[in-house]
Design a protein around this motif. Structure first.
Motif, PDB file in Angstrom:
ATOM      1  N   ASP A 199       0.794  -1.228   0.000  1.00 17.25           N
ATOM      2  CA  ASP A 199       0.000   0.000   0.000  1.00 17.25           C
ATOM      3  C   ASP A 199       0.829   1.283   0.000  1.00 17.25           C
ATOM      4  O   ASP A 199       0.508   2.212  -0.737  1.00 17.25           O
ATOM      5  N   PRO A 200       1.940   1.403   0.783  1.00 20.68           N
ATOM      6  CA  PRO A 200       2.703   2.650   0.697  1.00 20.68           C
ATOM      7  C   PRO A 200       3.456   2.805  -0.624  1.00 20.68           C
ATOM      8  O   PRO A 200       3.829   3.914  -0.989  1.00 20.68           O
ATOM      9  N   VAL A 201       3.665   1.685  -1.329  1.00 16.99           N
ATOM     10  CA  VAL A 201       4.288   1.790  -2.650  1.00 16.99           C
ATOM     11  C   VAL A 201       3.422   2.663  -3.558  1.00 16.99           C
ATOM     12  O   VAL A 201       3.927   3.486  -4.325  1.00 16.99           O
ATOM     13  N   LYS A 202       2.111   2.484  -3.433  1.00 15.65           N
ATOM     14  CA  LYS A 202       1.199   3.324  -4.214  1.00 15.65           C
ATOM     15  C   LYS A 202       1.059   4.721  -3.621  1.00 15.65           C
ATOM     16  O   LYS A 202       1.168   5.724  -4.333  1.00 15.65           O
ATOM     17  N   SER A 203       0.817   4.803  -2.316  1.00 14.38           N
ATOM     18  CA  SER A 203       0.502   6.110  -1.723  1.00 14.38           C
ATOM     19  C   SER A 203       1.688   7.064  -1.742  1.00 14.38           C
ATOM     20  O   SER A 203       1.493   8.282  -1.758  1.00 14.38           O
ATOM     21  N   PHE A 204       2.916   6.543  -1.759  1.00 10.82           N
ATOM     22  CA  PHE A 204       4.096   7.404  -1.855  1.00 10.82           C
ATOM     23  C   PHE A 204       4.634   7.487  -3.283  1.00 10.82           C
ATOM     24  O   PHE A 204       5.730   8.009  -3.502  1.00 10.82           O
ATOM     25  N   GLY A 205       3.890   6.953  -4.255  1.00 16.51           N
ATOM     26  CA  GLY A 205       4.279   7.067  -5.663  1.00 16.51           C
ATOM     27  C   GLY A 205       5.492   6.253  -6.055  1.00 16.51           C
ATOM     28  O   GLY A 205       6.141   6.535  -7.074  1.00 16.51           O
ATOM     29  N   LEU A 206       5.817   5.206  -5.301  1.00 22.53           N
ATOM     30  CA  LEU A 206       7.083   4.505  -5.505  1.00 22.53           C
ATOM     31  C   LEU A 206       7.110   3.600  -6.735  1.00 22.53           C
ATOM     32  O   LEU A 206       8.186   3.215  -7.193  1.00 22.53           O
ATOM     33  N   ASN A 207       5.940   3.272  -7.264  1.00 28.54           N
ATOM     34  CA  ASN A 207       5.951   2.478  -8.495  1.00 28.54           C
ATOM     35  C   ASN A 207       6.589   3.231  -9.655  1.00 28.54           C
ATOM     36  O   ASN A 207       6.961   2.626 -10.665  1.00 28.54           O
ATOM     37  N   GLU A 208       6.744   4.525  -9.512  1.00 25.40           N
ATOM     38  CA  GLU A 208       7.423   5.322 -10.539  1.00 25.40           C
ATOM     39  C   GLU A 208       8.933   5.088 -10.554  1.00 25.40           C
ATOM     40  O   GLU A 208       9.585   5.302 -11.587  1.00 25.40           O
ATOM     41  N   VAL A 209       9.496   4.648  -9.418  1.00 31.92           N
ATOM     42  CA  VAL A 209      10.951   4.482  -9.331  1.00 31.92           C
ATOM     43  C   VAL A 209      11.364   3.042  -9.030  1.00 31.92           C
ATOM     44  O   VAL A 209      12.544   2.751  -8.843  1.00 31.92           O
ATOM     45  N   LEU A 210      10.412   2.133  -9.000  1.00 34.52           N
ATOM     46  CA  LEU A 210      10.687   0.721  -8.744  1.00 34.52           C
ATOM     47  C   LEU A 210      10.328  -0.113  -9.969  1.00 34.52           C
ATOM     48  O   LEU A 210       9.478   0.282 -10.772  1.00 34.52           O
ATOM     49  N   GLU A 233      -1.370  -1.465  -9.435  1.00 36.59           N
ATOM     50  CA  GLU A 233      -0.648  -0.378 -10.094  1.00 36.59           C
ATOM     51  C   GLU A 233       0.680  -0.869 -10.643  1.00 36.59           C
ATOM     52  O   GLU A 233       1.076  -0.517 -11.765  1.00 36.59           O
ATOM     53  N   ALA A 234       1.394  -1.709  -9.857  1.00 36.53           N
ATOM     54  CA  ALA A 234       2.672  -2.258 -10.312  1.00 36.53           C
ATOM     55  C   ALA A 234       2.481  -3.180 -11.516  1.00 36.53           C
ATOM     56  O   ALA A 234       3.270  -3.163 -12.469  1.00 36.53           O
ATOM     57  N   GLU A 235       1.437  -3.988 -11.465  1.00 30.72           N
ATOM     58  CA  GLU A 235       1.149  -4.881 -12.585  1.00 30.72           C
ATOM     59  C   GLU A 235       0.833  -4.094 -13.851  1.00 30.72           C
ATOM     60  O   GLU A 235       1.298  -4.434 -14.946  1.00 30.72           O
ATOM     61  N   ALA A 236       0.053  -3.032 -13.703  1.00 27.30           N
ATOM     62  CA  ALA A 236      -0.304  -2.199 -14.854  1.00 27.30           C
ATOM     63  C   ALA A 236       0.920  -1.518 -15.463  1.00 27.30           C
ATOM     64  O   ALA A 236       0.965  -1.260 -16.677  1.00 27.30           O
ATOM     65  N   THR A 271       8.027  -6.534 -12.614  1.00 27.30           N
ATOM     66  CA  THR A 271       8.258  -7.954 -12.357  1.00 27.30           C
ATOM     67  C   THR A 271       7.969  -8.256 -10.894  1.00 27.30           C
ATOM     68  O   THR A 271       8.596  -7.676  -9.997  1.00 27.30           O
ATOM     69  N   ILE A 272       7.044  -9.162 -10.659  1.00 26.96           N
ATOM     70  CA  ILE A 272       6.666  -9.545  -9.293  1.00 26.96           C
ATOM     71  C   ILE A 272       6.935 -11.030  -9.125  1.00 26.96           C
ATOM     72  O   ILE A 272       6.422 -11.848  -9.893  1.00 26.96           O
ATOM     73  N   THR A 273       7.741 -11.374  -8.145  1.00 31.71           N
ATOM     74  CA  THR A 273       8.076 -12.776  -7.896  1.00 31.71           C
ATOM     75  C   THR A 273       7.817 -13.104  -6.429  1.00 31.71           C
ATOM     76  O   THR A 273       7.613 -12.226  -5.601  1.00 31.71           O
ATOM     77  N   ALA A 274       7.830 -14.404  -6.128  1.00 35.15           N
ATOM     78  CA  ALA A 274       7.641 -14.872  -4.753  1.00 35.15           C
ATOM     79  C   ALA A 274       8.780 -15.809  -4.392  1.00 35.15           C
ATOM     80  O   ALA A 274       9.385 -16.450  -5.272  1.00 35.15           O
TER      81      ALA A 274
END
Length: 342
Positions: free
Chosen positions: A214-225, A284-287, A291-294
Motif C-alpha cells: 500500500d505505501p508503494v502506491k501512496s508514496f508514488g514509488l511504483n514510478e521508481v521501482l 498499479e505495479a502490474e499495470a 516484475t513480481i516474484t515470490a
C-alpha cells in the motif's frame, strides 16, 4: 412586583442565559489528530476521517476534530508519540519503529516469519496489550494497535529472488528488527522515514525498500521501482493513541463514544483494510509492467534457517530492557498459531 424586583429578575434571567450559553460553548471540544501518511492513504481516508466522524456523530457534535496528515507541521513520523505526550496534539497514529527503541515489547512482532497477515497480527497485538505490552504506553490512552500485511522487498534496478541477490543492496528499513533481518540476509539497511524513500531511490542513494504494497502506491514509488519480491518475511506495528489526561478530562459521553469507536471493534477492521490497500498497490505495479516474484519454498526455508540466530539475538538484546521478552515472543507465537499463522 416592584420595578426594582422586575429589574433584578430580568438581570438574573440574562445572567442565567449567558451562563447557559457559556456552558454550551465549553462543552464543545476540538481535538487535534496527527499522522504521518499522505491524505490519499487509506489510513487517512478509510480509518482516521471516518473514525473522527463516528465520534463527532456519537457525541452530537460535542467533540470535533482537526486532522494533521503527513506533510503538515504536525505530520512528522518521528514525533507522533512525543506530540501526544506533550499535549501538542491530542491523538496520533504512528509507527513504533521510528524513532527506534521506544517500544521493545510491541516491536517483537517484527521478528522474521512470525506473521504475514495484518488481521492476525493486529488482533494479536490488541489481545496481548493488557498483560504484556501496557507498560510501554504510560501517559497514553491506547485506542488501537495494529500491523500491516507481510512486507515485500522492492528494488529499482535489480531483480531479487534469493538471499544471494540481496548482497550489497542498500534497502530502506523501518525498524531495528527488520534491519537485523536485512543484515543477516546480506543487504545493507538504511533507516529513512517513508516520505524520503522516493527521492533516495531516484537519486540512487538506496537501491530499494521494504514495504507492504500500500505505501508503494501512496508514496508514488511504483514510478521508481521495477522489481518486487513477495517475501512476506516481516510486519511492523502501528499505534493509535490519545493523551491520557485529555481523555480523562472529557465528559462521560465523549469518553464512551471514543471507547465505542476504538479498541477491539476498530482493530478488527485492519485486516480487510490492508488487503484493500495492498491490492491497489499491486495492481498499479502490474499495470506498469513490473516484475513480481515470490520466494520459492526452498528459498523460504533457507531464509528461515539463516534468520533463526537473528531472532534469538534480538530477543536476548530486548531482554536487557524487558524482563519477560522471551515470554512475550512466545505469547505472540501462540496467539498467531491460534489464528492460523506460521
Amino acid at each position: 412586583m416592584t420595578s426594582k424586583l422586575k429589574i433584578a429578575a430580568v438581570a438574573c434571567a440574562a445572567l442565567t442565559a449567558v451562563a447557559a450559553g457559556a456552558g454550551t460553548a465549553a462543552a464543545q471540544t476540538t481535538l487535534k489528530v496527527s499522522h504521518y501518511l499522505p491524505p490519499v492513504h487509506g489510513i487517512h481516508t478509510d480509518f482516521i476521517v471516518p473514525w473522527t466522524e463516528q465520534v463527532t456523530a456519537c457525541t452530537n457534535g460535542e467533540i470535533q476534530f482537526e486532522i494533521f496528515p503527513g506533510g503538515t507541521q504536525l505530520g512528522n513520523v518521528a514525533k507522533q508519540q512525543e506530540q501526544v505526550l506533550a499535549g501538542v496534539v491530542d491523538i496520533a497514529h504512528g509507527l513504533h519503529g521510528i524513532p527506534r527503541g521506544r517500544f521493545p515489547r510491541t516491536s517483537l512482532i517484527e521478528l522474521p516469519f512470525l506473521t504475514d497477515d495484518a488481521g492476525a497480527a493486529s488482533e494479536t497485538l490488541w489481545e496481548l496489550y493488557p498483560d504484556h505490552l501496557a507498560p510501554e504506553y504510560k501517559g497514553l490512552k491506547v485506542l488501537a494497535l495494529h500491523a500491516h500485511n507481510g512486507g515485500l522487498i522492492h528494488t529499482s534496478d535489480k531483480k531479487v529472488e534469493t538471499m544471494d541477490d540481496l548482497k550489497g543492496l542498500r534497502l530502506r528499513t523501518p525498524s531495528p528488527a527488520v534491519s537485523a533481518m536485512l543484515t543477516a540476509l546480506g543487504a545493507t539497511p538504511q533507516g529513512l522515514p517513508p516520505g524520503e524513500v522516493y527521492e533516495n531511490i531516484q537519486k540512487t542513494v538506496i537501491d530499494g525498500t521494504v514495504f507492504p504494497w500500500d505505501p508503494v502506491k501512496s508514496f508514488g514509488l511504483n514510478e521508481v521501482l521495477k522489481y518486487h519480491l513477495d517475501a512476506g518475511a516481516y510486519t511492523v506495528p502501528f499505534f493509535f493513541v490519545m493523551n491520557e489526561r485529555k481523555y480523562e478530562g472529557l465528559s462521560d459521553t465523549a469518553k464512551t463514544c471514543i471507547d465505542e469507536a476504538s479498541g477491539a471493534a476498530l482493530v478488527a477492521k485492519f485486516g480487510d483494510w490492508w488487503d484493500k490497500w495492498d491490492a491497489a498497490g499491486r495492481q498499479e505495479a502490474e499495470a506498469a509492467g513490473h516484475t513480481i516474484t515470490a520466494l520459492s519454498p526452498e528459498e523460504r526455508q533457507r531464509w528461515r534457517d539463516a534468520l533463526k540466530p537473528v531472532t534469538e539475538a534480538y530477543i536476548a538484546e530486548t531482554a536487557k530492557q524487558v524482563d519477560d521478552a522471551q515470554a512475550i515472543y512466545d505469547a505472540m507465537r501462540a496467539k498467531l498459531a491460534e489464528k492460523g499463522q506460521q
